[in-house]
Scaffold this motif. Structure first.
Motif, PDB file in Angstrom:
ATOM      1  N   LYS A 130     -11.384   9.423  -0.598  1.00 51.52           N
ATOM      2  CA  LYS A 130     -10.105   8.806   0.063  1.00 51.52           C
ATOM      3  C   LYS A 130      -8.982   8.543  -1.100  1.00 51.52           C
ATOM      4  CE  LYS A 130      -9.059   4.325   1.799  1.00 51.52           C
ATOM      5  NZ  LYS A 130      -9.652   3.019   2.299  1.00 51.52           N
ATOM      6  N   VAL A 131      -9.604   8.502  -2.331  1.00 49.59           N
ATOM      7  CA  VAL A 131      -8.655   8.369  -3.635  1.00 49.59           C
ATOM      8  C   VAL A 131      -7.535   9.640  -3.531  1.00 49.59           C
ATOM      9  CG1 VAL A 131      -9.724   6.615  -4.904  1.00 49.59           C
ATOM     10  CG2 VAL A 131     -10.379   9.102  -5.065  1.00 49.59           C
ATOM     11  N   ARG A 146      -6.868  11.528  -0.998  1.00 50.42           N
ATOM     12  CA  ARG A 146      -6.273  11.774   0.308  1.00 50.42           C
ATOM     13  C   ARG A 146      -5.075  10.666   0.279  1.00 50.42           C
ATOM     14  NH1 ARG A 146     -11.271  11.653   3.007  1.00 50.42           N
ATOM     15  NH2 ARG A 146     -10.626   9.356   3.735  1.00 50.42           N
ATOM     16  N   GLN A 147      -5.189   9.648  -0.659  1.00 52.32           N
ATOM     17  CA  GLN A 147      -4.063   8.439  -0.536  1.00 52.32           C
ATOM     18  C   GLN A 147      -2.935   9.206  -1.587  1.00 52.32           C
ATOM     19  OE1 GLN A 147      -6.459   5.394  -2.149  1.00 52.32           O
ATOM     20  NE2 GLN A 147      -6.671   4.489  -0.187  1.00 52.32           N
ATOM     21  N   ARG A 148      -3.355  10.130  -2.399  1.00 47.04           N
ATOM     22  CA  ARG A 148      -2.207  10.773  -3.316  1.00 47.04           C
ATOM     23  C   ARG A 148      -1.602  12.187  -2.792  1.00 47.04           C
ATOM     24  NH1 ARG A 148      -3.801   6.294  -5.133  1.00 47.04           N
ATOM     25  NH2 ARG A 148      -3.537   5.634  -7.234  1.00 47.04           N
ATOM     26  N   GLN A 159       0.383  13.057  -0.100  1.00 46.47           N
ATOM     27  CA  GLN A 159       1.718  13.164   0.316  1.00 46.47           C
ATOM     28  C   GLN A 159       2.570  12.753  -0.939  1.00 46.47           C
ATOM     29  OE1 GLN A 159       2.145  10.339   3.483  1.00 46.47           O
ATOM     30  NE2 GLN A 159       1.329  11.698   5.096  1.00 46.47           N
ATOM     31  N   GLU A 160       2.073  12.199  -1.712  1.00 48.40           N
ATOM     32  CA  GLU A 160       3.181  12.009  -3.097  1.00 48.40           C
ATOM     33  C   GLU A 160       3.229  12.971  -3.846  1.00 48.40           C
ATOM     34  OE1 GLU A 160       3.811   8.818  -6.387  1.00 48.40           O
ATOM     35  OE2 GLU A 160       2.142   8.433  -5.097  1.00 48.40           O
TER      36      GLU A 160
END
Length: 401
Positions: free
Chosen positions: A86-87, A89-91, A93-94
């Protein structure tokens, strides 16, 4: 054997990816995020994600998972993201875009199993890559992938098909890496008992030292233990002799340097290779002696042209020029190219040339051509296949290719 790839099954890079890749070519030292996944090494991505706030252990674990899926298991990006931590996937797009994927348009295989691959880039240009199996099997054998570093080439060597195009643009690190990645996937699917891919040569289209930062970045991806894990000593980068860049190359990587020489004096080298008008053989020799680190050597490539540079006197001059340089020499009988006057010598002249150099203490071997019958040998890339595909594009709709 010729295989045409249906465009409907191809994966294209997005316009956004292409714009970013162009920006990377202009400002290679300061890439702006987001970047395609295969444009940086896994180790570099660990650093990026750590600086973005992840703990180092989190970043390493996430990058290892994604690297295994993409580089080793060859999974598509969506499947990879679905299994990624998850960590990560959270990054995404950035910082991270999907890997660049070239479109494979044509594959032609020679009798010796050498395969020439023709790719189309996101902006519609064509580049070529070659898979070169070893003639030996087992532990002594190896399979090499020859990659391109530019679209076209601005150096205009008279014996090279690519030089006729001029320089169109630089390839990004991601485009270089994907050439290699797709070649590995194709070869692994069919090689049987043949050796796996262990070597890479930057001897395709383009002058690698004119695109040095992207080439170095691609080498970092190929040699990272979390991606392909190649040894830098199994990567060779060939240059026409761009002397101002040689020192930086040797400082930046353990990959091998190869110099395309092709003449024993300035007059003939300038006629064959215009770069020599700006950097003489004396200048090139001085840089190689001064900048080559202890314990490393330089591979020289010398294409033999009948009655042009292949006399015994030429061999004497060449042997004298190589003195004091930690050199290995490959003699390459000329392949058919754009100038019909530049022909291959008779075998007897090749062997006599080699013998004289051996007698003078030069480490020299004759390199036999691979893939000559499909336009995949030295100096042949971007030739007839490009013209043939261009004609087809003008006479057929995309779905018919």
């Amino acid at each position: 054997m010729r295989v045409w790839i249906d465009e409907s099954n191809a994966t294209f890079s997005s316009a956004t990816q292409f714009a970013i890749l162009q920006g990377m070519s202009r400002r290679p030292r300061k890439p702006q995020f987001p970047l395609p996944w295969n444009s940086l090494s896994p180790s570099a991505w660990i650093g990026v994600l750590s600086e973005a706030g992840l703990r180092t252990t989190q970043a390493r674990g996430a990058v290892k998972t994604v690297s295994t899926a993409t580089f080793r298991q060859h999974d598509d990006w969506q499947s990879t993201l679905a299994r990624a931590p998850k960590v990560f996937r959270q990054r995404v797009q950035e910082f991270i875009l999907p890997p660049v994927r070239l479109e494979l348009c044509e594959r032609v295989t020679a009798e010796d199993r050498t395969s020439r691959l023709l790719y189309r880039t996101a902006d519609g240009h064509l580049i070529e890559t070659v898979i070169i199996p070893s003639e030996r099997g087992g532990a002594a054998g190896r399979t090499t992938v020859c990659v391109s570093s530019q679209i076209g080439c601005g150096r205009r060597c008279v014996f090279c098909e690519t030089g006729r195009l001029g320089l169109i643009r630089q390839l990004s690190a991601a485009e270089i890496v994907d050439q290699f990645h797709q070649a590995v996937m194709l070869w692994d699917a069919e090689r049987g008992q043949a050796p796996k891919v262990t070597n890479v040569v930057f001897m395709g289209m383009g002058e690698p030292l004119d695109n040095l930062h992207e080439v170095l970045r691609a080498i970092e991806v190929m040699t990272d233990d979390l991606s392909f894990g190649l040894s830098a000593k199994r990567i060779t980068v060939s240059t026409v002799g761009v002397a101002p860049k040689i020192g930086e190359f040797l400082r930046s990587t353990r990959a091998n340097l190869a110099v395309s020489l092709n003449a024993p004096d300035d007059e003939r080298r300038s006629a064959l290779m215009p770069v020599n008008k700006r950097c003489s053989m004396a200048d090139l020799r001085r840089v190689l002696i001064d900048k080559t680190p202890a314990g490393r050597d330089v591979l020289f490539e010398y294409i033999l042209f009948d009655r042009v540079n292949d006399s015994l006197d030429d061999a004497e001059l060449l042997g004298a020029w190589l003195q004091d340089i930690p050199a290995r020499l490959n003699l390459i009988p000329a392949n058919p190219g754009p100038d019909p006057k530049l022909r291959q010598p008779e075998p007897e002249r090749v062997w006599a040339f080699q013998k004289l150099l051996l007698d003078r203490g030069v480490r020299v071997m004759v390199r036999h051509p691979h893939g000559r019958d499909v336009g995949g040998a030295c100096g042949q890339l971007a030739g007839a296949a490009r013209e043939r595909l261009d004609r087809l594009q003008h006479t057929r709709s995309p779905g018919e290719l």
